[in-house]
Scaffold this motif. Structure first.
Motif, PDB file in Angstrom:
ATOM      1  N   UNK A  75       0.855  -1.184   0.000  1.00 34.62           N
ATOM      2  CA  UNK A  75       0.000   0.000   0.000  1.00 34.62           C
ATOM      3  C   UNK A  75       0.891   1.235   0.000  1.00 34.62           C
ATOM      4  N   UNK A  76       0.431   2.301  -0.639  1.00 29.16           N
ATOM      5  CA  UNK A  76       1.247   3.507  -0.748  1.00 29.16           C
ATOM      6  C   UNK A  76       0.388   4.744  -0.520  1.00 29.16           C
ATOM      7  N   UNK A  77       0.870   5.589   0.408  1.00 27.65           N
ATOM      8  CA  UNK A  77       0.139   6.790   0.813  1.00 27.65           C
ATOM      9  C   UNK A  77       1.168   7.812   1.291  1.00 27.65           C
ATOM     10  N   UNK A  78       0.814   9.089   1.277  1.00 32.60           N
ATOM     11  CA  UNK A  78       1.709  10.102   1.836  1.00 32.60           C
ATOM     12  C   UNK A  78       1.826   9.903   3.347  1.00 32.60           C
ATOM     13  N   UNK A  79       2.999  10.166   3.897  1.00 30.01           N
ATOM     14  CA  UNK A  79       3.209   9.824   5.311  1.00 30.01           C
ATOM     15  C   UNK A  79       2.344  10.655   6.254  1.00 30.01           C
ATOM     16  N   UNK A  80       1.995  11.868   5.866  1.00 25.63           N
ATOM     17  CA  UNK A  80       1.164  12.705   6.741  1.00 25.63           C
ATOM     18  C   UNK A  80      -0.253  12.151   6.908  1.00 25.63           C
ATOM     19  N   UNK A  81      -0.699  11.322   5.986  1.00 23.75           N
ATOM     20  CA  UNK A  81      -2.001  10.659   6.151  1.00 23.75           C
ATOM     21  C   UNK A  81      -1.843   9.237   6.689  1.00 23.75           C
ATOM     22  N   UNK A 104       0.699  -5.869   5.107  1.00 22.54           N
ATOM     23  CA  UNK A 104       1.462  -5.858   3.848  1.00 22.54           C
ATOM     24  C   UNK A 104       2.439  -4.694   3.946  1.00 22.54           C
ATOM     25  N   UNK A 105       3.350  -4.636   2.999  1.00 22.77           N
ATOM     26  CA  UNK A 105       4.330  -3.546   2.998  1.00 22.77           C
ATOM     27  C   UNK A 105       3.631  -2.190   2.815  1.00 22.77           C
ATOM     28  N   UNK A 106       4.051  -1.189   3.605  1.00 17.83           N
ATOM     29  CA  UNK A 106       3.544   0.182   3.408  1.00 17.83           C
ATOM     30  C   UNK A 106       4.651   1.018   2.793  1.00 17.83           C
ATOM     31  N   UNK A 107       4.302   1.795   1.799  1.00 14.81           N
ATOM     32  CA  UNK A 107       5.278   2.702   1.182  1.00 14.81           C
ATOM     33  C   UNK A 107       4.782   4.128   1.335  1.00 14.81           C
ATOM     34  N   UNK A 108       5.724   5.046   1.362  1.00 18.93           N
ATOM     35  CA  UNK A 108       5.356   6.454   1.426  1.00 18.93           C
ATOM     36  C   UNK A 108       5.384   7.054   0.029  1.00 18.93           C
ATOM     37  N   UNK A 109       4.334   7.772  -0.312  1.00 13.66           N
ATOM     38  CA  UNK A 109       4.317   8.539  -1.557  1.00 13.66           C
ATOM     39  C   UNK A 109       4.921   9.901  -1.259  1.00 13.66           C
ATOM     40  N   UNK A 110       6.009  10.222  -1.946  1.00 20.61           N
ATOM     41  CA  UNK A 110       6.728  11.464  -1.646  1.00 20.61           C
ATOM     42  C   UNK A 110       6.489  12.510  -2.717  1.00 20.61           C
TER      43      UNK A 110
END
Ligand SMILES: [Zn+2]
Ligand SMILES: [Zn+2]
Length: 212
Positions: A75-81, A104-110
Motif C-alpha cells: 500500500x502507498x500513501x503520503x506519510x502525513x495521512x 502488507x508492505x507500506x510505502x510512502x508517496x513522496x
C-alpha cells in the motif's frame, strides 16, 4: 493505459483501476464494496501490483483489508495521512469504522517523486488542504491526473474536516492550474474533467491562472 472506475460506498467514491499490460494493475482508493472491486479484477484478469491512496479518509480505504486477503500487495500513501489513516481518528460514525492496517508492505508517496508500478509511470504531487497528506497522482505519459478529494469537476474538496486547511487547499489548486490544459482530471468523486475545463468554470481555479 486502461482506466476504469468503480463507484463504491456511501459517499460514491471513484475507485480507479489502471493497467497497461494485464495482469498487473494499480488499484487507487479502494474505499468500499471489496467484492465489486474483486469481481472487476477477476473479470479482467487483473492482479493488483499496489494499492495507491490519494489520501487517508475512511471512505477511500475501507475495502483494503478484505482485498488484501485475496490480493496481497503493497500500500502507498503520503506519510502525513499514513500516520492516522488506520487509527481511531478515522472513525466516521455511523458510516465507517477505522480500518485495520493490513499486514502488507507500506510505502510512502513522496512529493515530486517518480514511481513505476504495474508498468505505469507516475509522479506524486503533494496537494495538502483537504487532508495534510493529500496527493494527486500524475500519469504524465498519458496526461491523466487522479485528484482525489483535492479537485472535483466544478468544485474542490472540503477543508473543514480534521487536518484540513483552506489556504493550503487554494495553494494546491493554484498549483494544479499550472499543469497542461489537456490534462484529464479523474476526481475522487463525480465526473471527469480537464484542467482547461476547470480553469474556465471552477470558481476555485478561475483566479489561479489568467486565461487568454
Ligand atoms: Zn476525503
Ligand atoms: Zn472522498
Amino acid at each position: 493505459m486502461h482506466i476504469d472506475s468503480i463507484v463504491v460506498g456511501e459517499f460514491q467514491v471513484n475507485c480507479f483501476i489502471l493497467w497497461e499490460n494485464s495482469p498487473n494493475a494499480l488499484v487507487v482508493d479502494p474505499g468500499d464494496n471489496p467484492e465489486r472491486i474483486s469481481n472487476f479484477l477477476k473479470q479482467n484478469g487483473l492482479i493488483p501490483s499496489a494499492y495507491l491512496f490519494t489520501h487517508g479518509h475512511c471512505d477511500h480505504i475501507s475495502a483494503l483489508p478484505i482485498l488484501c486477503r485475496e490480493f496481497p500487495a503493497p500500500i502507498a500513501m503520503h506519510k502525513s495521512d499514513l500516520e492516522w489513516a488506520f487509527t481511531k481518528e478515522n472513525d466516521f460514525p455511523p458510516y465507517y469504522k477505522a480500518t485495520d492496517r493490513p499486514s502488507v508492505e507500506s510505502r510512502e508517496l513522496k512529493d515530486n517523486a517518480y514511481y513505476l508500478d504495474a508498468g505505469l509511470n507516475y509522479k506524486v504531487l503533494h496537494t495538502p488542504g483537504h487532508t495534510p497528506g493529500a496527493v494527486c497522482l500524475y500519469f504524465y505519459e498519458n496526461s491523466v491526473l487522479l485528484t482525489g478529494d483535492t479537485l472535483f469537476a466544478g468544485s474542490v474538496g472540503r477543508s473543514d474536516l480534521p487536518g484540513g486547511n483552506s489556504r493550503k487547499l487554494q495553494r494546491s489548486i493554484d498549483f494544479l492550474a499550472t499543469l497542461p490544459d489537456d490534462t484529464r482530471v479523474y476526481a475522487g468523486h463525480g465526473q471527469c474533467s480537464t484542467i482547461l475545463q476547470e480553469k474556465k468554470t471552477n470558481y476555485f481555479m478561475r483566479f489561479s491562472n489568467k486565461i487568454e
